[in-house]
Each structure stands twice: as structure tokens, then as C-alpha cells.
Motif scaffolding. Structure first.
Motif, PDB file in Angstrom:
ATOM      1  N   LEU A  33      -9.037   3.417 -17.522  1.00  0.00           N
ATOM      2  CA  LEU A  33      -9.796   2.327 -16.901  1.00  0.00           C
ATOM      3  C   LEU A  33      -8.840   1.220 -16.482  1.00  0.00           C
ATOM      4  CD1 LEU A  33     -12.340   2.373 -19.745  1.00  0.00           C
ATOM      5  CD2 LEU A  33     -13.051   2.632 -17.388  1.00  0.00           C
ATOM      6  N   TRP A  34      -9.110   0.647 -15.297  1.00  0.00           N
ATOM      7  CA  TRP A  34      -8.277  -0.451 -14.813  1.00  0.00           C
ATOM      8  C   TRP A  34      -9.164  -1.451 -14.105  1.00  0.00           C
ATOM      9  CZ3 TRP A  34      -6.058  -0.988  -9.508  1.00  0.00           C
ATOM     10  CH2 TRP A  34      -5.201  -2.082  -9.406  1.00  0.00           C
ATOM     11  N   ASN A  35      -9.133  -2.708 -14.557  1.00  0.00           N
ATOM     12  CA  ASN A  35      -9.919  -3.770 -13.933  1.00  0.00           C
ATOM     13  C   ASN A  35      -9.154  -4.282 -12.720  1.00  0.00           C
ATOM     14  OD1 ASN A  35     -11.479  -5.938 -13.216  1.00  0.00           O
ATOM     15  ND2 ASN A  35     -11.789  -6.630 -15.323  1.00  0.00           N
ATOM     16  N   VAL A  36      -9.604  -3.875 -11.545  1.00  0.00           N
ATOM     17  CA  VAL A  36      -8.902  -4.195 -10.301  1.00  0.00           C
ATOM     18  C   VAL A  36      -8.888  -5.702 -10.056  1.00  0.00           C
ATOM     19  CG1 VAL A  36      -8.826  -3.798  -7.812  1.00  0.00           C
ATOM     20  CG2 VAL A  36      -9.590  -1.976  -9.321  1.00  0.00           C
ATOM     21  N   GLY A  37     -10.027  -6.356 -10.213  1.00  0.00           N
ATOM     22  CA  GLY A  37     -10.129  -7.791  -9.928  1.00  0.00           C
ATOM     23  C   GLY A  37      -9.291  -8.652 -10.854  1.00  0.00           C
ATOM     24  N   ALA A  38      -9.111  -8.239 -12.099  1.00  0.00           N
ATOM     25  CA  ALA A  38      -8.374  -9.042 -13.078  1.00  0.00           C
ATOM     26  C   ALA A  38      -6.877  -8.722 -13.092  1.00  0.00           C
ATOM     27  CB  ALA A  38      -8.957  -8.813 -14.465  1.00  0.00           C
ATOM     28  N   SER A  39      -6.438  -7.860 -12.224  1.00  0.00           N
ATOM     29  CA  SER A  39      -5.028  -7.460 -12.205  1.00  0.00           C
ATOM     30  C   SER A  39      -4.124  -8.622 -11.819  1.00  0.00           C
ATOM     31  CB  SER A  39      -4.830  -6.303 -11.221  1.00  0.00           C
ATOM     32  OG  SER A  39      -3.465  -5.977 -11.142  1.00  0.00           O
ATOM     33  N   GLU A  40      -3.057  -8.794 -12.565  1.00  0.00           N
ATOM     34  CA  GLU A  40      -2.064  -9.819 -12.262  1.00  0.00           C
ATOM     35  C   GLU A  40      -0.889  -9.225 -11.486  1.00  0.00           C
ATOM     36  OE1 GLU A  40      -0.985 -11.688 -15.942  1.00  0.00           O
ATOM     37  OE2 GLU A  40      -3.065 -12.228 -16.389  1.00  0.00           O
ATOM     38  N   PHE A  41      -0.896  -7.925 -11.347  1.00  0.00           N
ATOM     39  CA  PHE A  41       0.221  -7.220 -10.719  1.00  0.00           C
ATOM     40  C   PHE A  41       0.133  -7.257  -9.191  1.00  0.00           C
ATOM     41  CE2 PHE A  41       2.930  -3.580  -9.766  1.00  0.00           C
ATOM     42  CZ  PHE A  41       3.965  -3.782 -10.661  1.00  0.00           C
ATOM     43  N   PHE A  42      -1.087  -7.329  -8.654  1.00  0.00           N
ATOM     44  CA  PHE A  42      -1.295  -7.283  -7.206  1.00  0.00           C
ATOM     45  C   PHE A  42      -1.808  -8.633  -6.705  1.00  0.00           C
ATOM     46  CE2 PHE A  42      -1.851  -2.908  -8.657  1.00  0.00           C
ATOM     47  CZ  PHE A  42      -0.984  -2.246  -7.798  1.00  0.00           C
ATOM     48  N   ASN A  43      -1.480  -8.952  -5.443  1.00  0.00           N
ATOM     49  CA  ASN A  43      -2.011 -10.183  -4.856  1.00  0.00           C
ATOM     50  C   ASN A  43      -3.431  -9.928  -4.350  1.00  0.00           C
ATOM     51  OD1 ASN A  43      -1.907  -9.065  -2.212  1.00  0.00           O
ATOM     52  ND2 ASN A  43       0.229  -9.695  -1.998  1.00  0.00           N
ATOM     53  N   GLU A  44      -4.109 -10.985  -3.880  1.00  0.00           N
ATOM     54  CA  GLU A  44      -5.517 -10.872  -3.488  1.00  0.00           C
ATOM     55  C   GLU A  44      -5.733  -9.895  -2.332  1.00  0.00           C
ATOM     56  OE1 GLU A  44      -8.245 -11.969  -5.065  1.00  0.00           O
ATOM     57  OE2 GLU A  44      -6.790 -12.587  -6.573  1.00  0.00           O
ATOM     58  N   GLU A  45      -4.825  -9.896  -1.342  1.00  0.00           N
ATOM     59  CA  GLU A  45      -4.961  -8.983  -0.197  1.00  0.00           C
ATOM     60  C   GLU A  45      -4.905  -7.530  -0.652  1.00  0.00           C
ATOM     61  OE1 GLU A  45      -1.783 -10.025   2.430  1.00  0.00           O
ATOM     62  OE2 GLU A  45      -2.551 -12.052   2.735  1.00  0.00           O
ATOM     63  N   GLU A  46      -3.960  -7.234  -1.552  1.00  0.00           N
ATOM     64  CA  GLU A  46      -3.814  -5.871  -2.063  1.00  0.00           C
ATOM     65  C   GLU A  46      -5.035  -5.461  -2.882  1.00  0.00           C
ATOM     66  OE1 GLU A  46       1.023  -5.398  -2.473  1.00  0.00           O
ATOM     67  OE2 GLU A  46      -0.052  -6.475  -4.034  1.00  0.00           O
ATOM     68  N   LYS A  47      -5.571  -6.386  -3.670  1.00  0.00           N
ATOM     69  CA  LYS A  47      -6.768  -6.094  -4.463  1.00  0.00           C
ATOM     70  C   LYS A  47      -7.953  -5.758  -3.563  1.00  0.00           C
ATOM     71  CE  LYS A  47      -5.654  -9.177  -8.296  1.00  0.00           C
ATOM     72  NZ  LYS A  47      -6.075 -10.377  -9.017  1.00  0.00           N
ATOM     73  N   VAL A  48      -8.123  -6.535  -2.494  1.00  0.00           N
ATOM     74  CA  VAL A  48      -9.228  -6.294  -1.555  1.00  0.00           C
ATOM     75  C   VAL A  48      -9.059  -4.926  -0.889  1.00  0.00           C
ATOM     76  CG1 VAL A  48     -10.230  -7.056   0.647  1.00  0.00           C
ATOM     77  CG2 VAL A  48      -9.721  -8.724  -1.139  1.00  0.00           C
ATOM     78  N   LEU A  49      -7.825  -4.605  -0.506  1.00  0.00           N
ATOM     79  CA  LEU A  49      -7.534  -3.314   0.112  1.00  0.00           C
ATOM     80  C   LEU A  49      -7.844  -2.167  -0.850  1.00  0.00           C
ATOM     81  CD1 LEU A  49      -6.381  -2.163   2.770  1.00  0.00           C
ATOM     82  CD2 LEU A  49      -4.133  -2.191   1.697  1.00  0.00           C
ATOM     83  N   ILE A  50      -7.435  -2.309  -2.099  1.00  0.00           N
ATOM     84  CA  ILE A  50      -7.697  -1.286  -3.123  1.00  0.00           C
ATOM     85  C   ILE A  50      -9.198  -1.139  -3.341  1.00  0.00           C
ATOM     86  CG2 ILE A  50      -7.461  -0.737  -5.585  1.00  0.00           C
ATOM     87  CD1 ILE A  50      -4.654  -2.107  -5.414  1.00  0.00           C
TER      88      ILE A  50
END
Length: 130
Positions: A33-50
Motif C-alpha cells: 500500500l502507498w498513499n499517493v497524496g501523502a507522499s513526500e518523495f514526489f512533487n504535486e504535478e507528479e502526484k496528479v499525473l500518478i
């Protein structure tokens, strides 16, 4: 290639399939399990793309999850799950090139018409003639 494996959490469950007597006793299937929105590894643009590209795999709480039960040991399944989720996210981050529309060349058009004519002649020759 980004490695965000420190943000992953794991759950185990009983696996189906090969394993003999083990299959009913040992929890070898691993769900990552991975919480995409709470990730500190990716920036906001990358999170939206994912989130957009993997929306079918992300649940209502915003967790991307993947279950692996290919191997007979929990450790091998865990490693396989990590590899698969990293590969999945890396593929989601790739932005495809835009296709530029092109017209067929004169030679290509002529070749298509010639093939069409050949096929037409072949079928015409099959007809029964009186």
C-alpha cells in the motif's frame, strides 16, 4: 528511476495456488500500500499525473495497492511487490510524445491503389464466365 520504497506499507494474507500444505497455514501473499497524496518523495504535478494514470488501482482513500502471490515465500513476494509498484509508478510518470499528423506520400498512395487493383483483378478472374 525513482525509489520511494520507504513510504510503502505491507499487509500479508494467505496465498492461493502452489505451496502444498504451506498454502493453508502460511501468509505468503503480500499487498503493498502507498498513499499517493501523502507522499513526500514526489512533487504535486507528479502526484496528479500518478493519480490520473493509475486511477483504476487507487482506492477511495487515495492508496495505490498491489497484491503479489507469485512466489512461495513472503520475502520474495515482498521484493517482487516493491519492484512492481516502483515500475508501475515510473511508467505512469512518463509523458508520451505528441504524434504529429502526416499525409501518405504519392508512392504510398499509388502502391495501395496498385494492390487494390491486383486484388480486384484476382477476384474478377475467379468469376464464372459463360
Amino acid at each position: 528511476m525513482k525509489n520511494f520504497s520507504k513510504e510503502l506499507s505491507f499487509k500479508t494474507s494467505r496465498s492461493s495456488g502452489a505451496g502444498g500444505q504451506n498454502v493453508n497455514k502460511v501468509e505468503t501473499a503480500v499487498t503493498v500500500l502507498w498513499n499517493v497524496g501523502a507522499s513526500e518523495f514526489f512533487n504535486e504535478e507528479e502526484k496528479v499525473l500518478i493519480q490520473h494514470k493509475l486511477k483504476n488501482r487507487i482506492n477511495a482513500e487515495g492508496f495505490l495497492f498491489l497484491t503479489v502471490s507469485e512466489n512461495r515465500t513472503q520475502l520474495m513476494n515482498k521484493n517482487k511487490a516493491i519492484d512492481k509498484i516502483i515500475e508501475l509508478v515510473n511508467k505512469a510518470l512518463i509523458i508520451p510524445k505528441k504524434r504529429t499528423a502526416t499525409k501518405p506520400s504519392k508512392a504510398q498512395k499509388q502502391k495501395r491503389l496498385d494492390n487494390k487493383k491486383k486484388l480486384s483483378d484476382k477476384k474478377e478472374n475467379r468469376r464464372f464466365k459463360l
